[in-house]
Each structure stands twice: as structure tokens, then as C-alpha cells.
Design an enzyme around this catalytic site. Structure first.
Site, mmCIF file in Angstrom:
data_model
loop_
_atom_site.group_PDB
_atom_site.id
_atom_site.type_symbol
_atom_site.label_atom_id
_atom_site.label_comp_id
_atom_site.label_asym_id
_atom_site.label_seq_id
_atom_site.Cartn_x
_atom_site.Cartn_y
_atom_site.Cartn_z
ATOM 1 N N HIS A 172 17.557 -22.271 -20.242
ATOM 2 C CA HIS A 172 18.210 -23.107 -19.230
ATOM 3 C C HIS A 172 18.124 -24.605 -19.533
ATOM 4 C CE1 HIS A 172 18.238 -19.308 -17.292
ATOM 5 N NE2 HIS A 172 17.084 -19.400 -16.674
ATOM 6 N N ASP A 203 10.523 -18.854 -20.790
ATOM 7 C CA ASP A 203 11.283 -18.393 -19.625
ATOM 8 C C ASP A 203 12.362 -19.392 -19.204
ATOM 9 O OD1 ASP A 203 11.685 -16.549 -17.397
ATOM 10 O OD2 ASP A 203 10.781 -18.087 -16.126
ATOM 11 N N LYS A 218 18.579 -12.678 -20.815
ATOM 12 C CA LYS A 218 17.312 -13.039 -21.399
ATOM 13 C C LYS A 218 16.209 -12.144 -20.842
ATOM 14 C CE LYS A 218 15.016 -16.366 -19.166
ATOM 15 N NZ LYS A 218 14.685 -16.076 -17.785
ATOM 16 N N HIS A 223 22.194 -17.761 -16.806
ATOM 17 C CA HIS A 223 22.873 -17.922 -15.513
ATOM 18 C C HIS A 223 23.005 -19.386 -15.104
ATOM 19 C CE1 HIS A 223 18.829 -18.126 -13.748
ATOM 20 N NE2 HIS A 223 19.394 -18.598 -12.657
ATOM 21 N N GLU A 252 10.593 -25.365 -9.221
ATOM 22 C CA GLU A 252 10.643 -24.241 -8.280
ATOM 23 C C GLU A 252 9.418 -24.282 -7.391
ATOM 24 O OE1 GLU A 252 12.402 -20.434 -10.033
ATOM 25 O OE2 GLU A 252 11.122 -21.191 -11.620
ATOM 26 N N LYS A 289 26.347 -22.024 -13.009
ATOM 27 C CA LYS A 289 26.200 -22.855 -11.809
ATOM 28 C C LYS A 289 27.324 -23.887 -11.768
ATOM 29 C CE LYS A 289 21.230 -22.224 -11.431
ATOM 30 N NZ LYS A 289 20.846 -21.650 -10.153
ATOM 31 N N LYS A 309 6.611 -23.795 -11.868
ATOM 32 C CA LYS A 309 6.570 -23.011 -10.635
ATOM 33 C C LYS A 309 5.490 -23.593 -9.726
ATOM 34 C CE LYS A 309 8.401 -18.774 -12.587
ATOM 35 N NZ LYS A 309 9.745 -18.794 -12.016
ATOM 36 N N ARG A 366 17.228 6.221 -15.300
ATOM 37 C CA ARG A 366 16.612 7.525 -15.565
ATOM 38 C C ARG A 366 16.416 8.343 -14.296
ATOM 39 N NH1 ARG A 366 12.387 6.718 -20.061
ATOM 40 N NH2 ARG A 366 11.128 6.011 -18.333
HETATM 41 C C1 BG6 Z 1 15.169 -17.229 -14.413
HETATM 42 C C2 BG6 Z 1 13.697 -17.244 -14.702
HETATM 43 O O1 BG6 Z 1 15.906 -17.228 -15.607
HETATM 44 O O2 BG6 Z 1 15.516 -18.366 -13.658
HETATM 45 C C3 BG6 Z 1 12.899 -17.303 -13.421
HETATM 46 O O3 BG6 Z 1 13.348 -16.084 -15.427
HETATM 47 C C4 BG6 Z 1 13.362 -18.440 -12.557
HETATM 48 O O4 BG6 Z 1 11.513 -17.419 -13.693
HETATM 49 C C5 BG6 Z 1 14.879 -18.426 -12.390
HETATM 50 O O5 BG6 Z 1 12.735 -18.322 -11.284
HETATM 51 C C6 BG6 Z 1 15.372 -19.678 -11.692
HETATM 52 O O6 BG6 Z 1 16.727 -19.534 -11.390
HETATM 53 P P1 BG6 Z 1 17.405 -20.337 -10.201
HETATM 54 O O7 BG6 Z 1 18.850 -19.997 -10.308
HETATM 55 O O8 BG6 Z 1 16.751 -19.842 -8.942
HETATM 56 O O9 BG6 Z 1 17.118 -21.782 -10.456
#
Ligand code: BG6
Length: 491
Positions: free
Chosen positions: A241, A236, A149, A179, A217, A183, A340, A50
Site C-alpha cells: 500500500h 503487510d 496479498k 485494495h 490505524e 480507493k 496499528k 472444503r
Molecule cells: C490490509 C492489511 O491490507 O489493509 C491490514 O493486511 C490493514 O492489516 C488493512 O488493516 C487496512 O486497510 P484499510 O482499507 O482499512 O485502510
């Protein structure tokens, strides 16, 4: 995964072009492919948002982001890459900008270019973006849509999003990104399982004691508190994943190396997961929320302070136990955990084999540990197979556990591409193998929804854990109750 087929020039339209995903992930990924010569001349990239800015301002923002991402400053390649970029100010829910977008698309040379519409926006805008494209006749045979997502926050909202996308794009032209599937090691799991005769006879309940999947993480929620507090770790990370990883471990051999053959097998796994609901949620799941570290570490705050919401019940950690109820896996627990602010960043799948049926060794030789296959996604992608050997040297026979260790970085010395590099080009190639099909996303929510409902109905809040630890002690108890422990890499 597919051979590097030469690409024809394509058009990439990024809705949300000034946002974080576009600048931090998509453009750097595209730039890497550009530097490696994979983006053909004549390709065009249009940023849409925008903000009323022009091409120059968007290029300047892109340049700053690319320089931050990999110090590409001042290179000739960067200048050439920036010339592929244009910008169009557009109001997805209004009328401004759509004519310009139509003109830009029409100006693409050659009528048969692939058009990729990447919806890097809030999911609340997916439907309006798709309707806008469809009603203006901007979608043709070779148009594809990419979404990220969160695809919904439960089954009902996921269905709404999928239906809105489905009104504009056929399923074969819809690319839902997870994603993790991009990997390197995730794809290697498929080759490891189905490219070697060694594992398949052992890949079943008779020989496997249990499976662990950990995605840990060290970071907190960073700038994403507003989204995260409405989501939590189960939505999430687990819904997408971790369940995708579980599917790749547990699926039956597909008949062919074909996107739908693989996705059909993954879907069967999702349908076979043992349900978790109000009746067993307390025994099968643990949720946690991080608090300050002990002792305090500057900059590491409690989750509730980070998101500015005292009393929030959002989980930043989940551990759970499930099973895949079919002939291959009957009785084999799958333990999943993610969180996390854990002590290290590590994502790995650990397959623990059964113990030998009878030990011939004296207790004085030491103890036998079961074999383990550890597939490490990050950091330091690789595979370790833990075996028992005789400890080398004199002094009698002593047993020792050692890993056969292959780190991909040191074995091959190649840069591991970022997940988005592979995924973006797979969209252009029209290869949906590493993307989630509509029924997969919905089946995953179908399994997740009863857990969410059971947690909602429960008065207990998530258990707090100090930042920098492996989650609440209940997560350790979850696996230790079964006489097992979370894998620790002691080698
Ligand atoms: C994302 C989540 O899909 O994946 C995040 O929304 C997370 O919260 C991330 O930090 C982790 O991805 P990666 O590739 O760093 O393991």
C-alpha cells in the site's frame, strides 16, 4: 476510473468462499453493485471451499454477512442476489469437487462469458488451484485470476507465486489486488496531478521540500494474529500500500492513460528508491510494537499478549525515510509511516512545498508556514491546500494559515464505493490499471528484502509504544532530526 461500461453476464468463482475475505468484503461489494444495477441478469457466483455444505447453507452464511455489512435484511434485492449464488465443496489439493466445478462452468449460457477465478485462499494454495484449473482445461481465453496479498514474504517467494500463476494464466489475465489502488482518492491523485496544469511545474525538488505518507490505524491485529506475526507492518502495509502511494506521487506523467503506461512509470519509481540496508537501516527506519495503553483501556492488550507470543519481534509500526533518486526528486525525502493502535484512523499524503525565499513581513505579523497539499484517503476523503492569508478584520496585518478544503462527501454527496466494488468490476471489464503487475510486486520486494535482512541481523527488538500513541518516540526523532515534523491537521 473507466466509464461505467455495460457488462455482459459473467461467472465468478470464489475459492475460499466460506472465508472472511469472501463474506466480509467480496460478497458485500458485489451486492452493492447488484443493488445499483450493474450486475447483469444471468451472472453466476460459485463459492468453493472444503466445507461439505450445500447451496442453501452458503446462501445463509452470505445472507448473514450481508445483513451485518449493511442491514440489507429482508429486501427484495437481497433475495434476488442470493439466487445468483451456488456452492461447490472442493478440495484444491485433492480430487473431490473438480468435476462438479467443471460441470458448473460448462453450464454457463453462451460460450464467451468472462470467468473470474478469485483465489481468496491462503497463498499456499495458489499454485495448486491454478494447476487444478489448468490441468482440467477450465481456463479459456476469457478466464481471469485474481489474487490478494500476501504475494510472498520476500522476493524469492513472490517469484515462486508469480511463476505458479504464470504457468496457468497470462499476465494480462492476472489481477493482483492492492485494495488501496481501488480507493477513490488514490485515483483522484492521478487526476489531480495530470488533469491540472497548476501542479506539474511545482511537482519537483526545486519546489517541494518533502513528502509524507501516513497510514494509521486504531485497530490492533484482531483475529489475524497468526498471519500478522509472520508478516509485520513492513510486509503487510509498506511493501504494497505505502509503496504504491509513493509511486503515484512520484511517477512521471505517463504517455497515455493506459494500464501499462502507468505501471511502467510506477516501476521506474520503485527502481529509483534509495536502498536501505544494514549500512543505514538504523538511521533510516524505526520499528515499533504496541503495548497496553497508559492508563489501561479495557480490551486493549499488548500485541505480544494478543498473539500469545511473549518476546515476539514482529513490528506493528514502521517509520522510514527514503528518496527517489532521479532528476525530479533528487534530495527530497519521502517519510513513510504506518502502524496499528495509533490514536486515529487516518491515511494521507502530505506534500510540503518549500518556504518562500524571503519574507517581507515583520516578525510581529506572525510566521509564514510553507504551503502543503494534503490528499486524504480516509476517513473523509478529500484534498486540502494550506495557504497563508491575512487574518481577516481590523487590528493590523496578521498572518494566518488556512486550508482550501474540499471534502468529497460534502462536495458531491455521493456514496464513495468500497475499493472492492471498483476492483471486482474492473476485473470483469478486463481493465488492469488498478492492479499490480508482476514486475512491480517483485521490484517492491527487491527494495524491502534488504530492510528485512538488516532487521533480522540486528539484535534490537522493535521499540515498544503505548497503544493510542503515534509510535515510538524514535519515529518523531527520525523526521525532527531533519528539522521537520509529522503533519498534524490543525484545521
Ligand atoms: C490490509 C492489511 O491490507 O489493509 C491490514 O493486511 C490493514 O492489516 C488493512 O488493516 C487496512 O486497510 P484499510 O482499507 O482499512 O485502510
Amino acid at each position: 476510473m473507466t466509464p461505467q461500461a455495460a457488462l455482459s453476464p459473467f461467472d465468478l468463482v470464489i475459492f475460499g468462499g466460506t472465508g472472511d475475505l469472501a463474506l466480509r468484503k467480496l460478497l458485500p461489494a458485489l451486492f452493492h453493485r447488484f443493488v445499483e444495477g450493474q450486475i447483469p441478469a444471468g451472472t453466476r457466483v460459485l463459492g468453493i471451499a472444503r466445507d461439505v455444505i450445500g447451496d442453501d447453507e452458503w446462501r445463509a452464511r452470505a445472507q448473514a454477512a450481508l445483513e451485518r455489512a449493511d442491514g440489507a435484511a429482508g429486501t427484495d434485492a437481497l433475495d434476488r442476489f442470493l439466487r445468483l449464488l451456488s456452492y461447490c465443496a472442493l478440495d484444491i489439493e485433492g480430487v473431490a469437487g473438480w468435476d462438479e466445478l467443471a460441470r458448473w462452468l460448462a453450464a454457463g449460457e453462451g460460450g464467451d462469458r468472462v470467468r473470474v477465478f478469485y483465489l481468496a485462499t491462503s497463498p499456499a494454495l495458489f499454485a495448486a488451484a491454478c494447476d487444478g484449473l489448468r490441468s482440467r482445461g477450465l481456463i479459456d481465453e476469457r478466464s481471469r485470476v485474481v489474487i490478494e496479498k500476501p504475494i510472498g514474504r520476500d522476493l524469492a517467494t513472490a517469484r515462486e507465486i508469480n511463476a505458479a500463476i504464470g504457468r496457468a494464466f497470462e499476465e494480462r489475465n492476472t489481477f493482483r489486488i492492492d485494495h488501496y489502488l481501488g480507493k477513490e482518492t488514490v485515483q483522484n491523485l492521478i487526476v489531480l496531478r495530470f488533469g491540472n496544469a497548476l501542479f506539474e511545474p511545482l511537482w519537483r525538488a526545486e519546489h517541494i521540500d518533502h513528502v509524507q505518507i501516513t497510514v494509521a490505524e486504531t485497530i490492533g491485529v484482531e483475529q489475524r494474529g497468526a498471519y500478522y506475526d509472520g508478516a509485520g507492518a513492513l510486509r503487510d502495509m509498506v511493501q504494497n500500500h505505502l509503496l504504491q502511494l509513493l509511486c503515484l506521487v512520484a511517477m512521471e506523467p505517463p504517455a497515455t492513460f493506459d494500464a501499462d503506461a502507468i505501471r511502467d512509470e510506477k516501476l521506474k519509481v520503485l527502481h529509483s528508491l534509495a536502498p536501505i540496508d544494514a549500512g543505514n537501516v538504523a538511521q533510516r527506519t524505526v520499528r515499533g510494537q504496541y503495548r497496553e495503553s497508559v492508563p489501561p483501556v479495557p480490551g486493549v492488550r499488548a500485541y505480544a499478549d494478543e498473539v500469545g507470543k511473549r518476546g515476539t519481534r514482529t513490528e506493528t509500526f514502521v517509520a522510514l525515510k527514503t528518496e527517489v533518486r532521479n532528476w525530479r526528486w533528487a534530495g527530497v525525502p519521502f517519510y513513510l509511516r504506518t502502524g496499528k493502535r495509533l490514536p486515529e484512523r487516518v491515511s494521507e499524503i502530505v506534500i510540503t512545498f518549500r518556504a518562500v525565499p524571503h519574507s517581507i513581513f515583520d516578525a510581529s505579523a506572525g510566521t509564514l508556514s510553507p504551503n502543503k497539499l494534503v490528499v486524504r484517503l480516509q476517513p473523509d476523503e478529500g484534498i486540502k491546500l494550506w495557504l497563508m492569508i491575512k487574518s481577516p478584520g481590523p487590528g493590523g496585518l496578521r498572518l494566518r494559515r488556512v486550508p482550501l478544503d474540499m471534502s468529497f462527501a460534502s462536495a458531491f454527496g455521493v456514496r464513495q464505493p468500497e475499493a472492492y466494488e471498483r476492483l471486482l468490476l474492473d476485473v470483469v471489464r478486463g481493465n488492469p490499471m488498478l492492479f499490480m503487475r508482476r514486475d512491480e510486486v517483485e521490484a517492491a520486494w527487491q527494495w524491502i528484502d534488504p530492510i528485512l535482512a538488516a532487521w533480522d541481523a540486528d539484535d534490537d527488538a522493535p521499540k515498544s509504544y503505548p497503544s493510542g500513541t503515534w509510535g515510538p518516540s524514535a519515529a518523531i526523532a527520525l523526521i525532527e532530526r531533519d528539522g521537520r515534523t509529522w503533519h498534524e491537521d490543525a484545521g
